[in-house]
Scaffold this active site. Structure first.
Site, PDB file in Angstrom:
ATOM      1  CD  GLU A 178       7.731 -10.528 -12.059  1.00 16.45           C
ATOM      2  OE1 GLU A 178       6.667 -10.373 -11.435  1.00 16.45           O
ATOM      3  OE2 GLU A 178       8.786  -9.957 -11.753  1.00 16.45           O
ATOM      4  CG  ASP A 216       4.161 -12.200 -10.966  1.00  9.96           C
ATOM      5  OD1 ASP A 216       4.642 -11.547 -10.021  1.00  9.96           O
ATOM      6  OD2 ASP A 216       4.332 -11.915 -12.158  1.00  9.96           O
ATOM      7  CB  SER A 241       7.740  -7.902  -9.424  1.00 11.10           C
ATOM      8  OG  SER A 241       8.045  -7.418 -10.687  1.00 11.10           O
ATOM      9  CG  ASP A 262      -0.726   8.116   5.651  1.00 14.45           C
ATOM     10  OD1 ASP A 262      -0.181   7.940   4.540  1.00 14.45           O
ATOM     11  OD2 ASP A 262      -0.863   9.229   6.180  1.00 14.45           O
ATOM     12  CB  ILE A 263       3.439   4.346   3.971  1.00 14.38           C
ATOM     13  CG1 ILE A 263       2.609   3.072   3.766  1.00 14.38           C
ATOM     14  CG2 ILE A 263       4.912   4.014   4.191  1.00 14.38           C
ATOM     15  CD1 ILE A 263       2.589   2.132   4.947  1.00 14.38           C
ATOM     16  N   GLY A 310      -0.932  11.260   4.278  1.00 12.60           N
ATOM     17  CA  GLY A 310      -1.759  11.340   3.085  1.00 12.60           C
ATOM     18  C   GLY A 310      -1.062  10.733   1.887  1.00 12.60           C
ATOM     19  CG  ASP A 312       3.682   9.196   0.180  1.00  8.23           C
ATOM     20  OD1 ASP A 312       4.191   8.284  -0.507  1.00  8.23           O
ATOM     21  OD2 ASP A 312       3.237   9.002   1.328  1.00  8.23           O
TER      22      ASP A 312
END
Length: 648
Positions: free
Chosen positions: A314, A318, A563, A606-607, A625, A627
């Site tokens: 992690e 990051d 993550s 937009d996905i 839009g 979701d």
């Protein structure tokens, strides 16, 4: 990936208490009848009652007083965060925040009076520096009488760890309105200690990590660099892929001395210097040898003794992407918790906001690290209280199931995120990696309890807090290029999303959520998710979370998860802040009211492909839009910067 943990491992010394409501015949007569104040959020999985704790065991009982004006926090935050507000960007000072939310003297007097009437001498009662908490050191027997409850020691079936907790507790009816919560009581710790190498398979809050690909390229430190070509972005994500996907302009920061970006990590999770340099040598050569500015919170260490994906994945992820995207802007590592007790979310909040601390921490022994650490080998110094000004952006890739925290505790922590927003900080949390299910794929029963084979969706916290920005995950679909539309992440992980069972819907997303529920109604009933239309929905936005190339333990691997999304979005907001600071303006702070506004709609891609399956369903579906899979979409940084720059 999402740290299914969030609050990372805390071992309350050797045990944690569990309470069941059990009035005592010796309890003093009260002028007001007792009423239940809190009930445990979820019955613990994999824990069994072991025995009764000793009656003379001392508990540091902490009573959180009800704060003033919390009901106005949302409006106050909108006033400095909505793009149409004349007060946009006029953030508050820390002292203004303290003064606005300090509990009333009446509340302190009422609670102290209750304790004195019970029989506690004034010498045993202490008030915190910010007047928000009262502590009384009492025996277990006294606490059980005071709160009309009963504590038990629980033992974990795999690790043998023990905890103390209770199921419910009660307070006098005329005192209840003056109390937010009391710790330690019902807030059961679902995590192993930092010393435990066994991970809970079904825990809501065990330490997590980015998922590792079993098919991706793995190269040793001596291998040829992974080519930063855009042709393979559907198979491996690099910095160039992200810059192309999100139209990221060349970043030449001019506000290096005034801008700030913080990334939170919880000990024993730690980066390895060699991993950073392996990544940087291939993708950002000027950063070889550069390290984050490290702030050690509550005796934290950037440990190198344990080296594996579990311990380094992690932090490596990051920092490699966060540092490389904003280079040469310095990134601050908020390393939190010692090796013995660990830490939780409240610990890093203490460090960036002294007003959140108490003389011994208003933290929860079942959720957070309590310092000085009483355990052998633990950190004996004072807790880290207000040791650093809050960075303008903070990214945290950790989380826990909302079902594992009580409403009172979640709301009190969420209020603190709102206060940081008032002061000009953007708080980002990853939304989870299990779609509509909780960590480990755990779902809920009809009573909202985590169980095997549950059918109710299990949302993530703190992502469900309306004062944070929750980041979901997308992917470059197999066979597609960076110039094709992305889909919701469905490789290895599923973007966490859904509807809170604790928090009400904030004003800034009412229109978007109503539109989704009306125009694209999910094929589920209230028995599966909170479909009232009046609850906080998440995530707020998304970014790629699949096939990230990272340097880890001396080789390249591919990782997956929200993550990845959170620190990448944090980097983009840091770029926005650089531009605003250079223009003599404030950082953007809380961004949700802006990103949901019509003014910013063109700044997001937009996905409309993919789902976030879980709980034996396909989950929700990405659509036109907003979701509950990818939020308002993925950012276009070249459009986002001028839009924020145009605001006051």
């Amino acid at each position: 990936m999402h740290l299914p943990v969030a609050i990372l491992a805390l071992g309350l010394a050797t045990f944690i208490t569990s309470c069941t409501s059990a009035p005592s015949s010796t309890t003093p007569i009260q002028s007001s009848p007792h009423v239940i104040h809190e009930k445990r959020a979820a019955d613990p999985l994999d824990w069994l009652i072991s025995h009764k704790p000793s009656a003379d065991k001392v508990l540091p009982l902490r009573i959180g007083l009800t704060q003033q004006n919390v009901d106005q926090l949302s409006d106050m935050l909108m006033a400095v965060s909505h793009p149409d507000s004349p007060n946009y960007g006029k953030h508050w000072t820390p002292q203004q925040v303290v003064d606005m939310f300090a509990p009333k003297k009446e509340s302190a007097d009422k609670v102290v009076g209750w304790l004195r009437d019970f029989g506690f001498e004034k010498e045993r009662i202490r008030m915190s520096a910010n007047k928000g908490w009262i502590e009384v050191r009492a025996s277990l027997e006294e606490v059980e009488e005071l709160l009309r409850t009963e504590y038990f020691v629980y033992k974990h079936v795999e690790t043998g760890e023990e905890q103390i907790s209770c199921e419910t507790y009660s307070v006098p009816a005329d005192v209840r309105e003056h109390i937010d919560l009391i710790k330690p009581t019902v807030h059961f710790n679902h995590r192993p200690s930092p010393k435990s190498t066994t991970k809970f398979k079904r825990s809501g809050v065990n330490l997590g990590k980015p998922g590792v690909s079993t098919v991706g390229p793995k190269k040793s430190a001596g291998a040829q660099p992974v080519p930063p070509t855009l042709a393979d972005c559907d198979k491996m994500i690099t910095l160039d892929c992200l810059k192309a996907l999100y139209d990221v302009p060349d970043f030449n920061p001019v506000s290096l001395d005034t801008n700030s970006y913080g990334i939170v990590e919880f000990t024993p999770q730690a980066f390895l210097a060699g991993d950073l340099d392996l990544f940087f040598s291939n993708f950002s050569p000027s950063l070889v040898g550069v390290r984050p500015k490290t702030v050690l919170i509550d005796g934290a260490v950037v440990q190198t003794t344990n080296q594996s994906f579990d311990f380094n994945g992690e932090s490596d992820l990051d920092l490699e992407y966060g540092m490389a995207l904003v280079n040469p802007q310095t990134v601050t590592l908020l390393q939190t918790g010692d090796l013995v007790e660990g830490a939780g979310f409240d610990n890093w909040l203490d460090a960036v906001d002294g007003s959140f601390c108490t003389f011994e921490g208003g933290d929860d022994p079942t959720q957070d690290g309590i310092y000085p650490d009483p355990l052998p080998g633990g950190f004996k110094g004072a807790e880290s209280c207000g040791i650093i000004a809050p960075p303008f952006v903070v990214s945290t890739s950790y989380g826990q199931d909302e079902s594992t925290i009580t409403a009172f505790s979640a709301m009190r922590q969420c209020t603190e995120y709102g206060k940081l927003g008032l002061m000009g900080t953007t708080i980002l949390y990853s939304s989870g990696d299990n779609g509509v299910a909780g960590n480990g794929g755990v779902c809920l029963n009809s009573q909202g309890q985590p169980v095997d084979n549950g059918t109710m969706f299990n949302p993530d916290f703190p992502a469900t807090c309306p004062f944070v920005t929750a980041a979901g995950a997308t992917q470059v679909n197999p066979g597609s290029t960076v110039f094709d539309p992305e889909g919701a992440c469905e490789q290895v992980i599923f973007s966490g999303g859904g509807f809170s069972n604790i928090f009400a819907i904030p004003d800034y997303q009412q229109t978007a959520v109503s539109s989704f529920l009306t125009n694209h109604p999910p094929p589920y009933t209230s028995a599966q998710f909170n479909n009232s239309g009046t609850s906080r929905a998440f995530p707020d936005l998304a970014a790629n979370g699949a096939n990230y190339v990272i340097g880890i333990d001396g080789e390249f691997e591919l990782v997956f998860g929200t993550s990845c999304s959170s620190p990448v979005v944090g980097s983009f907001i840091t770029m926005v802040n650089d531009a605003r600071l250079a223009a003599g303006k404030s950082p953007v702070g809380f961004i949700n009211p802006a990103i949901y506004s019509d003014q910013f709609s063109d700044a997001f891609n937009d996905i409309t492909i993919g789902t976030n399956q879980g709980c034996n369903t396909v989950g929700f579906t990405a659509t036109e839009g907003w979701d509950p899979v990818t939020g308002v979409g993925t950012p276009n940084v070249s459009k986002l910067i001028p839009l924020f720059l145009s605001l006051p």
